[in-house]
Scaffold this motif. Structure first.
Motif, PDB file in Angstrom:
ATOM      1  N   ASP A 119       9.689   3.380   4.760  1.00  0.00           N
ATOM      2  CA  ASP A 119       8.260   3.185   4.517  1.00  0.00           C
ATOM      3  C   ASP A 119       7.922   1.948   3.700  1.00  0.00           C
ATOM      4  OD1 ASP A 119       5.720   4.065   5.222  1.00  0.00           O
ATOM      5  OD2 ASP A 119       5.422   5.141   3.336  1.00  0.00           O
ATOM      6  N   VAL A 120       8.804   0.948   3.682  1.00  0.00           N
ATOM      7  CA  VAL A 120       8.428  -0.304   3.022  1.00  0.00           C
ATOM      8  C   VAL A 120       7.361  -1.006   3.855  1.00  0.00           C
ATOM      9  CG1 VAL A 120      10.755  -0.536   2.043  1.00  0.00           C
ATOM     10  CG2 VAL A 120      10.161  -1.787   4.123  1.00  0.00           C
ATOM     11  N   ASP A 121       6.511  -1.752   3.209  1.00  0.00           N
ATOM     12  CA  ASP A 121       5.522  -2.529   3.956  1.00  0.00           C
ATOM     13  C   ASP A 121       5.563  -4.014   3.601  1.00  0.00           C
ATOM     14  OD1 ASP A 121       4.390  -2.291   1.454  1.00  0.00           O
ATOM     15  OD2 ASP A 121       2.492  -1.445   2.131  1.00  0.00           O
ATOM     16  N   VAL A 122       6.588  -4.430   2.849  1.00  0.00           N
ATOM     17  CA  VAL A 122       6.893  -5.843   2.632  1.00  0.00           C
ATOM     18  C   VAL A 122       8.412  -5.982   2.679  1.00  0.00           C
ATOM     19  CG1 VAL A 122       6.682  -7.867   1.143  1.00  0.00           C
ATOM     20  CG2 VAL A 122       4.883  -6.127   1.115  1.00  0.00           C
ATOM     21  N   VAL A 123       8.910  -6.973   3.446  1.00  0.00           N
ATOM     22  CA  VAL A 123      10.352  -7.166   3.599  1.00  0.00           C
ATOM     23  C   VAL A 123      10.713  -8.609   3.272  1.00  0.00           C
ATOM     24  CG1 VAL A 123      12.327  -7.071   5.170  1.00  0.00           C
ATOM     25  CG2 VAL A 123      10.496  -5.395   5.396  1.00  0.00           C
ATOM     26  N   LEU A 124      11.731  -8.776   2.422  1.00  0.00           N
ATOM     27  CA  LEU A 124      12.270 -10.091   2.077  1.00  0.00           C
ATOM     28  C   LEU A 124      13.699 -10.200   2.610  1.00  0.00           C
ATOM     29  CD1 LEU A 124      12.416 -12.819   0.491  1.00  0.00           C
ATOM     30  CD2 LEU A 124      13.135 -11.470  -1.500  1.00  0.00           C
ATOM     31  N   PRO A 125      13.918 -10.860   3.758  1.00  0.00           N
ATOM     32  CA  PRO A 125      15.274 -11.087   4.253  1.00  0.00           C
ATOM     33  C   PRO A 125      15.799 -12.427   3.726  1.00  0.00           C
ATOM     34  CG  PRO A 125      13.625 -11.273   6.029  1.00  0.00           C
ATOM     35  CD  PRO A 125      12.911 -11.306   4.720  1.00  0.00           C
ATOM     36  N   VAL A 126      16.994 -12.439   3.167  1.00  0.00           N
ATOM     37  CA  VAL A 126      17.535 -13.655   2.552  1.00  0.00           C
ATOM     38  C   VAL A 126      18.814 -14.052   3.272  1.00  0.00           C
ATOM     39  CG1 VAL A 126      18.257 -14.768   0.420  1.00  0.00           C
ATOM     40  CG2 VAL A 126      16.620 -12.875   0.328  1.00  0.00           C
ATOM     41  N   GLY A 127      18.745 -15.119   4.049  1.00  0.00           N
ATOM     42  CA  GLY A 127      19.955 -15.552   4.731  1.00  0.00           C
ATOM     43  C   GLY A 127      19.680 -16.281   6.025  1.00  0.00           C
ATOM     44  N   GLU A 156       0.816  -1.203   0.000  1.00  0.00           N
ATOM     45  CA  GLU A 156       0.000   0.000   0.000  1.00  0.00           C
ATOM     46  C   GLU A 156       0.855   1.261   0.000  1.00  0.00           C
ATOM     47  OE1 GLU A 156      -2.768  -0.171   3.202  1.00  0.00           O
ATOM     48  OE2 GLU A 156      -3.908  -1.847   2.342  1.00  0.00           O
ATOM     49  N   THR A 157       2.134   1.109   0.359  1.00  0.00           N
ATOM     50  CA  THR A 157       3.040   2.268   0.360  1.00  0.00           C
ATOM     51  C   THR A 157       3.798   2.397  -0.950  1.00  0.00           C
ATOM     52  OG1 THR A 157       4.906   1.017   1.263  1.00  0.00           O
ATOM     53  CG2 THR A 157       3.371   2.016   2.852  1.00  0.00           C
ATOM     54  N   ASP A 158       3.656   1.396  -1.816  1.00  0.00           N
ATOM     55  CA  ASP A 158       4.396   1.328  -3.079  1.00  0.00           C
ATOM     56  C   ASP A 158       5.903   1.264  -2.854  1.00  0.00           C
ATOM     57  OD1 ASP A 158       2.124   1.261  -4.614  1.00  0.00           O
ATOM     58  OD2 ASP A 158       2.123   3.402  -5.063  1.00  0.00           O
ATOM     59  N   LYS A 159       6.290   0.688  -1.715  1.00  0.00           N
ATOM     60  CA  LYS A 159       7.698   0.472  -1.421  1.00  0.00           C
ATOM     61  C   LYS A 159       7.859  -0.897  -0.766  1.00  0.00           C
ATOM     62  CE  LYS A 159       9.083   5.319  -0.794  1.00  0.00           C
ATOM     63  NZ  LYS A 159       9.701   6.295   0.128  1.00  0.00           N
ATOM     64  N   ILE A 160       8.682  -1.737  -1.377  1.00  0.00           N
ATOM     65  CA  ILE A 160       8.979  -3.046  -0.810  1.00  0.00           C
ATOM     66  C   ILE A 160      10.498  -3.178  -0.711  1.00  0.00           C
ATOM     67  CG2 ILE A 160       6.858  -4.087  -1.670  1.00  0.00           C
ATOM     68  CD1 ILE A 160       8.386  -5.293  -3.970  1.00  0.00           C
ATOM     69  N   GLY A 161      10.974  -3.983   0.221  1.00  0.00           N
ATOM     70  CA  GLY A 161      12.408  -4.029   0.450  1.00  0.00           C
ATOM     71  C   GLY A 161      12.948  -5.426   0.630  1.00  0.00           C
ATOM     72  N   THR A 162      14.246  -5.560   0.414  1.00  0.00           N
ATOM     73  CA  THR A 162      14.932  -6.828   0.610  1.00  0.00           C
ATOM     74  C   THR A 162      16.340  -6.576   1.107  1.00  0.00           C
ATOM     75  OG1 THR A 162      15.577  -8.920  -0.452  1.00  0.00           O
ATOM     76  CG2 THR A 162      15.747  -6.928  -1.786  1.00  0.00           C
ATOM     77  N   ASP A 204      17.316 -10.945  -7.010  1.00  0.00           N
ATOM     78  CA  ASP A 204      17.161 -10.735  -8.450  1.00  0.00           C
ATOM     79  C   ASP A 204      15.731 -11.022  -8.899  1.00  0.00           C
ATOM     80  OD1 ASP A 204      19.643  -9.837  -9.341  1.00  0.00           O
ATOM     81  OD2 ASP A 204      20.445 -11.857  -9.538  1.00  0.00           O
ATOM     82  N   GLY A 205      15.252 -12.204  -8.547  1.00  0.00           N
ATOM     83  CA  GLY A 205      13.907 -12.592  -8.957  1.00  0.00           C
ATOM     84  C   GLY A 205      12.849 -11.691  -8.353  1.00  0.00           C
ATOM     85  N   PHE A 206      13.036 -11.322  -7.096  1.00  0.00           N
ATOM     86  CA  PHE A 206      12.101 -10.445  -6.386  1.00  0.00           C
ATOM     87  C   PHE A 206      11.957  -9.111  -7.121  1.00  0.00           C
ATOM     88  CE2 PHE A 206      11.197  -7.518  -2.734  1.00  0.00           C
ATOM     89  CZ  PHE A 206       9.999  -8.088  -2.311  1.00  0.00           C
ATOM     90  N   LYS A 207      13.079  -8.520  -7.484  1.00  0.00           N
ATOM     91  CA  LYS A 207      13.057  -7.238  -8.196  1.00  0.00           C
ATOM     92  C   LYS A 207      12.443  -7.394  -9.593  1.00  0.00           C
ATOM     93  CE  LYS A 207      15.864  -3.197  -9.335  1.00  0.00           C
ATOM     94  NZ  LYS A 207      15.166  -2.947 -10.614  1.00  0.00           N
ATOM     95  N   GLN A 208      12.806  -8.461 -10.289  1.00  0.00           N
ATOM     96  CA  GLN A 208      12.240  -8.668 -11.628  1.00  0.00           C
ATOM     97  C   GLN A 208      10.722  -8.823 -11.573  1.00  0.00           C
ATOM     98  OE1 GLN A 208      14.525 -11.507 -14.244  1.00  0.00           O
ATOM     99  NE2 GLN A 208      15.900 -11.555 -12.490  1.00  0.00           N
ATOM    100  N   GLY A 209      10.233  -9.525 -10.541  1.00  0.00           N
ATOM    101  CA  GLY A 209       8.787  -9.701 -10.403  1.00  0.00           C
ATOM    102  C   GLY A 209       8.066  -8.394 -10.138  1.00  0.00           C
TER     103      GLY A 209
END
Length: 365
Positions: free
Chosen positions: A241-249, A171-177, A191-196
């Protein structure tokens, strides 16, 4: 052996809806009078060494452990498993397993690559399986020892779906990883997350930003531990202001979850490797979905084959097509995502498999 990235499948690889279930849910094998599984006991010793995340990381080490446990139960043997506390433990742990008479050694994680290759070259009569690494440390396009089977996953394909879903949900139009370290097996998710997300913007005419990864570099904690550094990196994304977070590790997601709870607003978490709703119910209320690897099934089938005298060192690459990777259900978020999202993801999955949508990754060719 020439290392070719082909869409090969394990013979009995299950759908990832089933892969997400813990191996302990499987039926126990029938025991014979000699205490083994049905039939005669076999002379076979499977072994495994974890990376520094340990077998309780709720992620890929745990899945590897479940895989070797399931296969050992089916074969009627008991696996020897050793945890590593740090990278200095890798070589000594492998030496210890060799000394204990292991016939097959599974090493979990790319961090063990050098130690695995060294041990395999020194012990050509022992069979090795390595998870998340090509065992090609001289970068000549071949596996460095003929007795090593690499098991890898083109998670960019499943992460593409997760990025699309995150962009739709935001809803904030900002997602993060962010990741542990900038290694190919980590950045492939990003990579895949950003491409999607980019594809979502292209199709929907939106401008959802992906923070933490620009396609080459991004945010990394410098390790794979759940610690204050990982929490601060997650907090930095939340502050933007991200409202979705993808932590990898591995365990670093635990630090992200802590930061999300402290934020006091609605922020969704995306899991990696395992279905976090299943493996860590404590964070289930935060998990939008998880990007899945069939590590448990891959390990189980490799161990079973070796135990039956059919070890095959041919590298395996998990894809959407062979169901080696996938996207977990929305679980608690099912009522929160748009009514059309699942149908769109199903169509995207089919298009990726058909080659109509090309997802770039180091394993894609």
């Amino acid at each position: 052996m020439t290392f070719t990235f082909k869409k090969a499948a394990f013979g009995g690889l299950a759908t990832l809806g089933a892969v997400a279930l813990l191996a302990g849910c499987a039926s126990a094998p029938e025991e014979s009078e000699d205490g083994g599984a049905s039939g005669e006991a076999i002379d076979f010793q499977p072994c495994m060494v974890s990376d520094a995340g340990g077998f309780d990381d709720k992620s890929f080490n745990q899945l590897g452990f479940e895989g070797i446990t399931q296969a050992s139960d089916e074969l009627g043997v008991e696996a020897i498993t050793v945890e590593s506390a740090s990278e200095t433990d890798y070589a000594p742990n492998l030496t210890s397993l060799v000394d204990q008479g292991c016939d097959l050694i599974v090493t979990v994680g790319f961090a063990l690559s050098a130690a695995t290759v060294e041990s395999a070259l020194a012990n050509p009569d022992i069979e090795y399986v390595i998870i998340d690494d090509a065992a090609d440390n001289d970068f000549d396009g071949t596996v460095d020892s003929e007795n090593i089977k690499p098991i890898l996953f083109d998670t960019a394909q499943a992460a593409f779906l997760a990025g699309y879903a995150a962009a739709d949900f935001s809803e904030t139009d900002k997602i993060g990883t962010f990741g542990g370290m900038n290694f190919p097996t980590v950045s492939i998710f990003m990579d895949g997350f950003k491409q999607g997300a980019d594809y979502y913007n292209q199709e929907k005419g939106t401008n959802v930003e992906v923070l933490g990864w620009d396609g080459t570099d991004g945010l990394f904690t410098g390790g794979f531990e759940a610690n204050d550094t990982a929490r601060q990196v997650a907090q930095g994304l939340i502050d933007q202001d991200v409202d979705v977070v993808l932590p990898v590790g591995g365990p670093i997601y635990q630090s992200a979850a802590a930061a999300i709870r402290e934020a006091g607003r609605d922020i969704a978490l995306i899991g990696v490797d395992a279905d976090f709703t299943e493996t860590d119910p404590d964070v289930a209320d935060l998990v939008l979905t998880s990007i899945l690897k069939g590590i448990d099934v891959g390990v189980s089938e490799a161990v079973l084959a070796a135990g039956q005298g059919e070890f095959d060192p041919t590298p395996f690459i998990g894809t959407l097509e062979n169901e080696g990777v996938g996207l977990a259900p929305f679980h608690d978020f099912e009522s929160k995502v748009s009514d059309t999202l699942q149908g769109e993801l199903d169509e995207l999955r089919d298009a990726i498999i058909a080659g109509d949508i090309e997802v770039q990754s180091y394993l894609a060719e």
